[in-house]
Design a protein around this motif. Structure first.
Motif, PDB file in Angstrom:
ATOM      1  N   LYS A 164     -22.364 -26.415  56.539  1.00 12.08           N
ATOM      2  CA  LYS A 164     -21.132 -26.418  55.749  1.00 12.08           C
ATOM      3  C   LYS A 164     -20.142 -25.366  56.235  1.00 12.08           C
ATOM      4  O   LYS A 164     -18.932 -25.530  56.102  1.00 12.08           O
ATOM      5  CB  LYS A 164     -21.451 -26.176  54.275  1.00 12.08           C
ATOM      6  CG  LYS A 164     -22.132 -27.379  53.641  1.00 12.08           C
ATOM      7  CD  LYS A 164     -22.587 -27.081  52.232  1.00 12.08           C
ATOM      8  CE  LYS A 164     -23.279 -28.324  51.656  1.00 12.08           C
ATOM      9  NZ  LYS A 164     -24.131 -27.972  50.507  1.00 12.08           N
ATOM     10  N   THR A 165     -20.673 -24.258  56.751  1.00 11.09           N
ATOM     11  CA  THR A 165     -19.786 -23.286  57.390  1.00 11.09           C
ATOM     12  C   THR A 165     -20.570 -22.527  58.448  1.00 11.09           C
ATOM     13  O   THR A 165     -21.802 -22.506  58.443  1.00 11.09           O
ATOM     14  CB  THR A 165     -19.136 -22.306  56.393  1.00 11.09           C
ATOM     15  OG1 THR A 165     -18.056 -21.607  57.043  1.00 11.09           O
ATOM     16  CG2 THR A 165     -20.114 -21.295  55.865  1.00 11.09           C
ATOM     17  N   ALA A 166     -19.819 -21.927  59.369  1.00  9.45           N
ATOM     18  CA  ALA A 166     -20.415 -21.092  60.406  1.00  9.45           C
ATOM     19  C   ALA A 166     -19.502 -19.899  60.623  1.00  9.45           C
ATOM     20  O   ALA A 166     -18.279 -20.012  60.523  1.00  9.45           O
ATOM     21  CB  ALA A 166     -20.580 -21.888  61.692  1.00  9.45           C
ATOM     22  N   ARG A 167     -20.131 -18.774  60.913  1.00  6.36           N
ATOM     23  CA  ARG A 167     -19.356 -17.543  61.048  1.00  6.36           C
ATOM     24  C   ARG A 167     -19.148 -17.165  62.507  1.00  6.36           C
ATOM     25  O   ARG A 167     -20.087 -17.130  63.299  1.00  6.36           O
ATOM     26  CB  ARG A 167     -20.101 -16.394  60.340  1.00  6.36           C
ATOM     27  CG  ARG A 167     -19.186 -15.251  59.940  1.00  6.36           C
ATOM     28  CD  ARG A 167     -19.899 -13.922  60.013  1.00  6.36           C
ATOM     29  NE  ARG A 167     -20.130 -13.607  61.402  1.00  6.36           N
ATOM     30  CZ  ARG A 167     -21.113 -12.836  61.848  1.00  6.36           C
ATOM     31  NH1 ARG A 167     -21.959 -12.282  61.019  1.00  6.36           N
ATOM     32  NH2 ARG A 167     -21.262 -12.617  63.146  1.00  6.36           N
ATOM     33  N   GLY A 168     -17.903 -16.935  62.833  1.00  5.76           N
ATOM     34  CA  GLY A 168     -17.563 -16.419  64.152  1.00  5.76           C
ATOM     35  C   GLY A 168     -16.950 -15.044  64.029  1.00  5.76           C
ATOM     36  O   GLY A 168     -17.365 -14.244  63.179  1.00  5.76           O
ATOM     37  N   TRP A 169     -15.949 -14.773  64.848  1.00  9.16           N
ATOM     38  CA  TRP A 169     -15.240 -13.505  64.819  1.00  9.16           C
ATOM     39  C   TRP A 169     -13.754 -13.808  64.819  1.00  9.16           C
ATOM     40  O   TRP A 169     -13.324 -14.808  65.415  1.00  9.16           O
ATOM     41  CB  TRP A 169     -15.593 -12.689  66.067  1.00  9.16           C
ATOM     42  CG  TRP A 169     -14.862 -11.386  66.156  1.00  9.16           C
ATOM     43  CD1 TRP A 169     -15.272 -10.188  65.650  1.00  9.16           C
ATOM     44  CD2 TRP A 169     -13.592 -11.155  66.774  1.00  9.16           C
ATOM     45  NE1 TRP A 169     -14.321  -9.225  65.909  1.00  9.16           N
ATOM     46  CE2 TRP A 169     -13.283  -9.798  66.606  1.00  9.16           C
ATOM     47  CE3 TRP A 169     -12.680 -11.978  67.442  1.00  9.16           C
ATOM     48  CZ2 TRP A 169     -12.105  -9.229  67.081  1.00  9.16           C
ATOM     49  CZ3 TRP A 169     -11.493 -11.409  67.920  1.00  9.16           C
ATOM     50  CH2 TRP A 169     -11.224 -10.045  67.746  1.00  9.16           C
ATOM     51  N   SER A 211     -15.935 -24.522  60.155  1.00 10.51           N
ATOM     52  CA  SER A 211     -16.889 -24.554  61.263  1.00 10.51           C
ATOM     53  C   SER A 211     -16.767 -23.317  62.162  1.00 10.51           C
ATOM     54  O   SER A 211     -17.584 -23.106  63.059  1.00 10.51           O
ATOM     55  CB  SER A 211     -16.707 -25.817  62.104  1.00 10.51           C
ATOM     56  OG  SER A 211     -15.454 -25.800  62.744  1.00 10.51           O
ATOM     57  N   TYR A 212     -15.741 -22.506  61.920  1.00 10.55           N
ATOM     58  CA  TYR A 212     -15.649 -21.216  62.630  1.00 10.55           C
ATOM     59  C   TYR A 212     -14.850 -20.245  61.757  1.00 10.55           C
ATOM     60  O   TYR A 212     -13.675 -19.960  62.018  1.00 10.55           O
ATOM     61  CB  TYR A 212     -14.993 -21.363  64.022  1.00 10.55           C
ATOM     62  CG  TYR A 212     -15.164 -20.121  64.885  1.00 10.55           C
ATOM     63  CD1 TYR A 212     -16.259 -19.991  65.739  1.00 10.55           C
ATOM     64  CD2 TYR A 212     -14.244 -19.070  64.818  1.00 10.55           C
ATOM     65  CE1 TYR A 212     -16.422 -18.845  66.516  1.00 10.55           C
ATOM     66  CE2 TYR A 212     -14.406 -17.920  65.584  1.00 10.55           C
ATOM     67  CZ  TYR A 212     -15.488 -17.823  66.436  1.00 10.55           C
ATOM     68  OH  TYR A 212     -15.659 -16.679  67.198  1.00 10.55           O
ATOM     69  N   ALA A 213     -15.479 -19.771  60.686  1.00  2.01           N
ATOM     70  CA  ALA A 213     -14.816 -18.813  59.798  1.00  2.01           C
ATOM     71  C   ALA A 213     -14.771 -17.443  60.489  1.00  2.01           C
ATOM     72  O   ALA A 213     -15.717 -17.045  61.164  1.00  2.01           O
ATOM     73  CB  ALA A 213     -15.565 -18.724  58.475  1.00  2.01           C
TER      74      ALA A 213
END
Ligand SMILES: [Zn+2]
Length: 253
Positions: free
Chosen positions: A151-156, A169-171
């Protein structure tokens, strides 16, 4: 959509505290502090990657049973070959989308077995914040593969997230090694004033790699506890689920 009313009731903005790589200082220092203040964090682990993983599993299981999120950070933590630690050629420029799917799905299988109370409901964190395989003209993004699974994915990223528009998809997150409590509080207060979701990325807590010191961490957590009536601190999965339900409700109206 009217700006400023995205969050429930008197909530101005949201915060997720996230922790990467299953560092033992997170268990020793971060979890007890969060538990003292009745706040939940998201811990991105790599099942089987390091030698001490098996020893730490019972402690992570306790953390999960206490309502913290144990997230997927892959089993093998692939990063660019340009990092010195990317040994033995298992690094992004050499990999295919199938290779990435395998290390993500292996982690999911391990986490499903170890943390059944999650019912598979967890988020993803990109190793080294990187999102591609291959190089040059053959370089491809693996974001869609993540988006299908989570449901979500963490980036920078350079800013907190506007919940109305953020690509889940790239919080974006802020990696805070070396920052003070005052700097962290200023950041989350600035985000809350704009109705944003601030995601804090941490590694070691009070020691180990890229660490934030205990005073800074405790000062931030204390502030979040004291201001919980107007700043919602919760796991990545819980905030993402709220955002998705709010967005789908707005579409129906
Ligand atoms: Zn990592």
């Amino acid at each position: 959509m009217t700006k400023g009313n995205f969050w429930p009731d008197d909530i101005q903005g949201a915060v997720s505290l996230t922790f990467d790589d299953g560092a033992i200082t997170q268990l020793d220092n971060a979890v007890p502090c969060l538990d003292d203040h009745r706040l939940k964090g998201t811990f991105y682990v790599n099942p089987g990657r390091k030698q001490d993983w098996t020893d730490l599993v019972p402690r992570w299981q306790e953390v999960s049973r206490n309502g913290h999120e144990i997230g997927n950070h892959t089993t093998r933590h692939p990063c660019s070959c340009n990092f010195k630690f990317s040994r033995e050629g298992y690094c992004l420029e050499n990999l295919t989308l199938a290779d990435i799917a395998e290390t993500i799905d292996d982690a999911t299988e391990a986490l499903d077995a170890l943390f059944p109370e999650q019912n598979g409901n967890r988020t993803f964190c990109y190793p080294c914040y990187q999102t591609y395989v291959g190089e040059g003209e053959g370089r491809e993004t693996y974001v869609p593969l993540v988006a299908k699974r989570f449901k979500t994915a963490r980036g920078w990223g350079e800013r907190p997230n506007f919940p109305e528009v953020v690509d889940l998809s790239y919080a974006w997150s802020w990696a805070v090694e070396g920052n003070t409590a005052e700097e962290l509080i200023a950041y989350i207060e600035g985000a809350s004033k704009k109705g944003q979701w601030a995601i804090i990325c941490m590694h070691g807590v009070g020691g180990q790699h890229l660490s934030i010191d205990n005073n800074a961490f405790q000062g931030l957590v204390k502030h979040l506890d004291e201001n919980r009536h107007r700043i919602q601190t919760d796991t990545m999965i819980n905030i993402a689920e709220y955002i998705l339900s709010k967005r789908s409700g707005e579409q129906r109206n």
